[in-house]
Design an enzyme around this catalytic site. Structure first.
Site, PDB file in Angstrom:
ATOM      1  N   ASP A  36     -59.614  -8.625   4.857  1.00 43.94           N
ATOM      2  CA  ASP A  36     -58.994  -8.896   6.155  1.00 43.94           C
ATOM      3  C   ASP A  36     -59.290 -10.300   6.678  1.00 43.94           C
ATOM      4  OD1 ASP A  36     -57.790  -6.521   6.468  1.00 43.94           O
ATOM      5  OD2 ASP A  36     -59.270  -5.656   7.826  1.00 43.94           O
ATOM      6  N   LYS A  58     -54.656  -9.659   9.373  1.00 44.08           N
ATOM      7  CA  LYS A  58     -53.824  -9.594  10.573  1.00 44.08           C
ATOM      8  C   LYS A  58     -54.459 -10.555  11.563  1.00 44.08           C
ATOM      9  CE  LYS A  58     -54.250  -4.795  10.138  1.00 44.08           C
ATOM     10  NZ  LYS A  58     -54.654  -3.590  10.824  1.00 44.08           N
ATOM     11  N   MET A 173     -61.236  -7.019  21.193  1.00 38.71           N
ATOM     12  CA  MET A 173     -59.809  -7.385  21.261  1.00 38.71           C
ATOM     13  C   MET A 173     -59.333  -7.514  22.703  1.00 38.71           C
ATOM     14  SD  MET A 173     -58.541  -4.589  18.444  1.00 38.71           S
ATOM     15  CE  MET A 173     -59.506  -3.259  19.143  1.00 38.71           C
TER      16      MET A 173
HETATM   17  N1  SAH Z   1     -64.299  -3.540  12.742  1.00 35.85           N
HETATM   18  C1  SAH Z   1     -64.630  -4.707  13.522  1.00 35.85           C
HETATM   19  C2  SAH Z   1     -63.750  -4.857  14.738  1.00 35.85           C
HETATM   20  C3  SAH Z   1     -62.302  -5.093  14.427  1.00 35.85           C
HETATM   21  S1  SAH Z   1     -61.336  -5.287  15.862  1.00 35.85           S
HETATM   22  C4  SAH Z   1     -66.112  -4.634  13.919  1.00 35.85           C
HETATM   23  O1  SAH Z   1     -66.744  -3.609  13.720  1.00 35.85           O
HETATM   24  O2  SAH Z   1     -66.629  -5.619  14.424  1.00 35.85           O
HETATM   25  C5  SAH Z   1     -61.288  -7.030  16.019  1.00 35.85           C
HETATM   26  C6  SAH Z   1     -62.067  -7.487  17.222  1.00 35.85           C
HETATM   27  O3  SAH Z   1     -63.443  -7.449  16.939  1.00 35.85           O
HETATM   28  C7  SAH Z   1     -61.804  -8.893  17.650  1.00 35.85           C
HETATM   29  O4  SAH Z   1     -60.648  -8.993  18.441  1.00 35.85           O
HETATM   30  C8  SAH Z   1     -63.049  -9.206  18.442  1.00 35.85           C
HETATM   31  O5  SAH Z   1     -62.987  -8.624  19.713  1.00 35.85           O
HETATM   32  C9  SAH Z   1     -64.097  -8.462  17.655  1.00 35.85           C
HETATM   33  N2  SAH Z   1     -64.776  -9.327  16.689  1.00 35.85           N
HETATM   34  C10 SAH Z   1     -64.892  -9.124  15.366  1.00 35.85           C
HETATM   35  N3  SAH Z   1     -65.613 -10.112  14.793  1.00 35.85           N
HETATM   36  C11 SAH Z   1     -65.962 -10.947  15.784  1.00 35.85           C
HETATM   37  C12 SAH Z   1     -66.708 -12.158  15.841  1.00 35.85           C
HETATM   38  N4  SAH Z   1     -67.249 -12.704  14.752  1.00 35.85           N
HETATM   39  N5  SAH Z   1     -66.884 -12.735  17.046  1.00 35.85           N
HETATM   40  C13 SAH Z   1     -66.357 -12.225  18.144  1.00 35.85           C
HETATM   41  N6  SAH Z   1     -65.620 -11.089  18.156  1.00 35.85           N
HETATM   42  C14 SAH Z   1     -65.431 -10.465  16.993  1.00 35.85           C
END
Ligand code: SAH
Length: 506
Positions: A36, A58, A173
């Site tokens: 991803d 995405k 998000m």
């Molecule tokens: N499965 C992922 C989340 C996916 S949804 C997890 O467990 O972290 C995607 C959202 O995750 C982004 O829009 C943001 O809000 C957050 N996110 C993921 N990685 C991030 C990062 N390195 N820094 C800030 N926000 C992050």
């Protein structure tokens, strides 16, 4: 027969070191990796060379593949009897649609395992100096989607309960909806003075954190784009004391490494440890010499030499690789003395379990001659110098002048690397690059050839150039570059020290 299996793996939040040991194993054994947008691509370096990579990222609204197509792809690859590693940012089951993918696998009778990852809500506040709980200010912590459509009649989020019922809130998000989120929280009783942090690209060297309160954060974070997470709660205040990551000495600096791909990682890793964002931009490639004959001859007659003199780690590797290819081993070198130009070359030699007899205190050819004079007569001695095609003539000439018998041969060739198309010139002009490093004269020459010599005048003043030693500096200056950072010790650690010093003095 191979067992087809799908590993749904959480890659962690960005810092490649934050993947689990089990997750890394799944990368190593994968036939196919489907990954991803939020996955750090550096993790893919751990895969086998024959692994197939499929990017299905995405980014905001732009999907490479729709979720249904991703599901189909995973099933299709697994049914080809392949080990498929489905790599997702953070944790697969936290707003990652991992459960949907697992259910599809289950429907299709594909065996699967799910490897948890460190989710953004835990890791990114940590790297911004914010613990998600602390006994004195919060005993509850909630993970919430910020993606909900604010025009929806019925919210699936019970704002009345979460606003005051949970201590620390993490919104995934939620950047577009930040005005709606903060408004809901205040409307349902959370104080407008509650501290809030918005963290973008957390745990990476590009991390950016903005701090405010419920009534100021929208304005303060107006320039922050996804991916970012929003943390609401008193714990945000601890950032003043616990901000260990963003205070690293090179945090916020973007540094270009121009060495060959094979040699870049040691240097890049060190800069990264100090918090820099490192762009690997290899300008040279190491290849075999046009003719291997001279090296083969020398190896065949190796007993006739008194000294083996190495002036680069590439020379060391090229020599030993050929020695082994010819079916010989290090016993052939018995009685021959070995000289290394500097500590990295010495380390390279030690890897082959060979002790170095001579190493000068200054790591340039001039110093090699001085040091050799101390331990040998030079006159009448036979020296073998397995070097690069473009090595300077000083060393062989000087040894010959002193009566030494020198075989100076091409053990490897350096050629210009294929330029990576990363808009480096624009980035430099826009001030997005802070330091460009040179670790040999050929990195300077090739760099300028790749980016175009006509741009030199535009670079000076926009970006700093850092050089490993006097010869490299001289080449850069002759070509019109202003070298601002010069290593005092002519080694990679020396160059790292010089970079640290130059940024500390600002
Ligand atoms: N499965 C992922 C989340 C996916 S949804 C997890 O467990 O972290 C995607 C959202 O995750 C982004 O829009 C943001 O809000 C957050 N996110 C993921 N990685 C991030 C990062 N390195 N820094 C800030 N926000 C992050």
């Amino acid at each position: 027969m191979k067992r087809s299996v799908v590993y749904l793996v959480g890659a962690g939040p960005g810092d490649p070191g934050l993947i689990t040991v089990k997750g890394l194993e799944c990368i190593k054994k994968a036939d196919v990796i489907i990954y991803d947008y939020l996955v750090n691509v550096n993790l893919l370096k751990n895969a086998r060379p024959d692994t197939e990579f499929i990017y299905v990222g995405k980014q905001g609204g732009a999907h490479t593949l729709e979720q249904e197509e991703i599901n189909e792809l995973i099933v299709k690859k697994a049914l080809e009897d392949k080990i498929v590693t489905r790599l997702k940012g953070g944790d697969p089951y936290v707003f990652g649609r991992g459960a949907e993918e697992a259910l599809v696998l289950r429907e299709n009778h594909v065996p699967f395992e799910v490897v948890p990852g460190i989710t953004a809500a835990i890791a990114t506040p940590n790297y911004a100096g914010i613990p998600v709980t602390h006994r004195d200010c919060t005993s509850t912590f909630g993970l919430i989607t910020g993606h909900e459509d604010p025009t929806k009649n019925e919210s699936s989020i019970d704002w009345a309960k979460i606003s005051t019922g949970i201590g620390t809130l993490a919104f995934y998000m939620g950047i577009k909806n930040l005005p709606y989120i903060t408004e809901q929280l205040m409307k349902h009783g959370r104080s407008k003075d509650t501290p809030v942090a918005v963290i973008r690209w957390g745990t990476t060297s590009q991390q950016k954190t903005v701090v405010g309160t419920l009534d100021t954060i929208v304005q303060k974070a107006k320039d922050i784009k996804p991916p970012a997470i929003t943390i609401v709660g008193e714990v945000v205040k601890l950032r003043d004391q616990l901000n260990w990551f963003e205070t690293k000495p090179l945090f916020g600096k973007t540094i270009v490494v121009t060495r060959s791909r094979e040699q870049a990682s040691d240097f890049a890793d060190k800069l990264y440890e100090y918090g820099a964002h490192v762009i690997e931009f290899p300008t040279i490639e190491i290849t075999k010499p046009d003719s291997i004959q001279p090296l083969d001859e020398a190896i065949k007659n190796i007993h006739s030499y008194n000294w083996l003199v190495f002036t680069s780690i590439n020379g060391v590797d090229a020599f030993f690789q050929r020695l082994f290819e010819l079916g010989k081993d290090i016993r052939e070198l018995k009685g021959i003395k070995v000289c290394a130009i500097g500590p990295a070359t010495e380390e390279g030699i030690k890897k082959y379990h060979i002790k170095v007899d001579c190493r000068p205190p200054k790591f340039v050819a001039e110093s090699v001659v001085e040091e050799l004079k101390k331990v040998t007569t030079i006159k009448g001695e036979k020296f073998l110098l397995p070097r690069a095609d473009i090595a300077r003539s000083f060393l062989p000439e000087e040894l010959q002048k002193l009566g030494g018998k020198v075989t100076d041969l091409v053990a490897y060739k350096t050629v210009m690397a294929q330029p990576r198309d990363i808009n480096l010139v624009d980035k430099i002009k826009n001030g997005e690059i802070h330091i460009i490093t040179f670790t040999s004269s050929s990195t300077v020459r090739n760099f300028l050839q790749i980016v175009g010599e006509k741009n030199i005048s535009a670079f000076n003043g926009h970006v700093q150039f850092a050089s490993i030693g006097p010869i490299t500096t001289q080449t850069a200056e002759e070509m019109g570059l202003r070298v601002d950072i010069k290593a005092k010790e002519y080694t990679i650690p020396g160059l790292v020290d010089a970079i640290l010093e130059s940024t500390a003095s600002k």
